[in-house]
Enzyme design. Structure first.
Site, PDB file in Angstrom:
ATOM      1  CG  ASP A  59      20.888 -41.966   3.156  1.00 22.21           C
ATOM      2  OD1 ASP A  59      20.061 -41.692   2.453  1.00 22.21           O
ATOM      3  OD2 ASP A  59      20.953 -42.461   4.391  1.00 22.21           O
ATOM      4  CG  ASN A 127      21.161 -48.503  14.415  1.00 23.61           C
ATOM      5  OD1 ASN A 127      20.836 -47.436  13.868  1.00 23.61           O
ATOM      6  ND2 ASN A 127      22.045 -49.481  13.669  1.00 23.61           N
ATOM      7  CG  HIS A 129      20.847 -45.371  10.974  1.00 27.10           C
ATOM      8  ND1 HIS A 129      20.573 -46.585  10.978  1.00 27.10           N
ATOM      9  CD2 HIS A 129      20.182 -44.618  10.161  1.00 27.10           C
ATOM     10  CE1 HIS A 129      19.517 -46.602  10.239  1.00 27.10           C
ATOM     11  NE2 HIS A 129      19.089 -45.396   9.760  1.00 27.10           N
ATOM     12  CD  GLU A 134      23.866 -48.769  10.211  1.00 26.27           C
ATOM     13  OE1 GLU A 134      23.263 -48.299  11.115  1.00 26.27           O
ATOM     14  OE2 GLU A 134      23.493 -49.500   9.466  1.00 26.27           O
TER      15      GLU A 134
HETATM   16  C1  GLP Z   1      17.265 -45.084   7.002  1.00 26.83           C
HETATM   17  C2  GLP Z   1      17.810 -43.820   6.371  1.00 26.83           C
HETATM   18  C3  GLP Z   1      17.850 -42.734   7.168  1.00 26.83           C
HETATM   19  C4  GLP Z   1      16.471 -42.578   7.826  1.00 26.83           C
HETATM   20  C5  GLP Z   1      16.331 -43.681   8.839  1.00 26.83           C
HETATM   21  C6  GLP Z   1      14.966 -43.754   9.392  1.00 26.83           C
HETATM   22  O1  GLP Z   1      17.575 -46.281   6.878  1.00 26.83           O
HETATM   23  N1  GLP Z   1      18.901 -43.951   5.821  1.00 26.83           N
HETATM   24  O2  GLP Z   1      18.076 -41.323   6.582  1.00 26.83           O
HETATM   25  O3  GLP Z   1      16.252 -41.391   8.682  1.00 26.83           O
HETATM   26  O4  GLP Z   1      16.748 -44.873   8.275  1.00 26.83           O
HETATM   27  O5  GLP Z   1      14.213 -44.384   8.719  1.00 26.83           O
HETATM   28  P1  GLP Z   1      12.641 -44.266   8.853  1.00 26.83           P
HETATM   29  O6  GLP Z   1      12.262 -42.842   8.616  1.00 26.83           O
HETATM   30  O7  GLP Z   1      12.006 -45.046   7.934  1.00 26.83           O
HETATM   31  O8  GLP Z   1      12.226 -44.890  10.022  1.00 26.83           O
END
Ligand code: GLP
Length: 237
Positions: A59, A127, A129, A134
């Protein structure tokens, strides 16, 4: 399940290393955020360079320039590609030019033309995702522009001067796109992820919890520290 983040990183890394050792031209799906850092560091610690690997990001934020340090392109170049000797032109990130519009189909095509993703590295949002899909995202969804929830913007605000600087939308691979990867390596750390991890692994397969889609994939490795695993009630091998 193992005790600390570097051990989790090492376990996850062994699946990726297996692929890169057997195929130096492998196509890797790469996540950003804090979660995959220990995996990338473990891979870099082998001291080997991977000049022929191709990588596709999950993304990218809309509305920030690719050169911004908080763009996922910049993050992947800094934390993944440079330490591993992967050329910048082998790091594919959804283009957010023209306000993100019209770029999703091109990204899907470039994944297909590369032969599809062999191993997709995934983190999980608090959450539930995955990528920026989402809650409520269809399991058949494809790469598209999405609105970010306030919770995700709040979680990710730690990288930005303030929450008002966190983009409100992103271009993300869909859940259907992600599920086409031949193998998934899912990682999570910390008690803040425990509820999402339990819902994803032990709850119903539901669009309310996008990460529960991994239950439908035939080849998944889940790598957790003890805190992220602390709400699981069944034994997982
Ligand atoms: C972000 C990214 C995801 C990631 C997730 C967790 O928003 N878009 O690809 O896996 O949220 O983030 P983190 O690894 O910093 O906890």
């Amino acid at each position: 399940m193992v005790a600390d983040t570097s051990e989790v990183g090492a376990v996850a890394e062994s699946a990726v290393w297996e692929l890169l050792r057997s195929n130096p031209e492998a196509v890797l799906g790469v996540a950003t955020g804090s979660t995959p850092g220990p995996l990338y560091q473990a891979l870099a610690s082998r001291g080997k360079k991977f000049p022929t690997v191709q990588a596709f990001a999950l993304d990218e934020y809309c509305g920030i320039d690719a050169s911004d340090p908080n763009s996922y392109r910049s993050t992947l170049l800094r934390e993944f590609a440079r330490p591993l000797g992967i050329p910048a032109e082998h790091v594919h990130v959804p283009s957010t030019s023209n306000d993100c519009k019209d770029n999703a189909a091109d990204y899907e095509s470039s994944i297909s033309e590369a032969g599809g993703i062999a191993v997709q590295i995934l983190g999980v949002g608090t959450n539930g995702h995955i990528a920026f899909n989402e809650p409520g995202s269809s399991f058949e969804s494809r790469t598209r522009v999405v609105e970010l929830t306030e919770r995700t913007r709040r979680d990710n605000s730690r990288y930005f001067p303030s929450i008002s600087d966190v983009p409100r939308s992103a271009l993300t691979q869909g859940i259907g796109t992600i599920l086409e990867a031949r193998k998934l390596v899912v990682m999570a750390f910390g008690v803040g992820k425990a509820a999402a991890v339990a819902a994803a692994l032990e709850g119903p397969v539901t669009t309310d919890v996008p990460a529960s889609a991994i239950q439908t994939h035939p080849d998944v490795i889940v790598c957790l520290d003890l805190a992220a695993a602390s709400s699981l009630t069944r034994s997982h091998r």
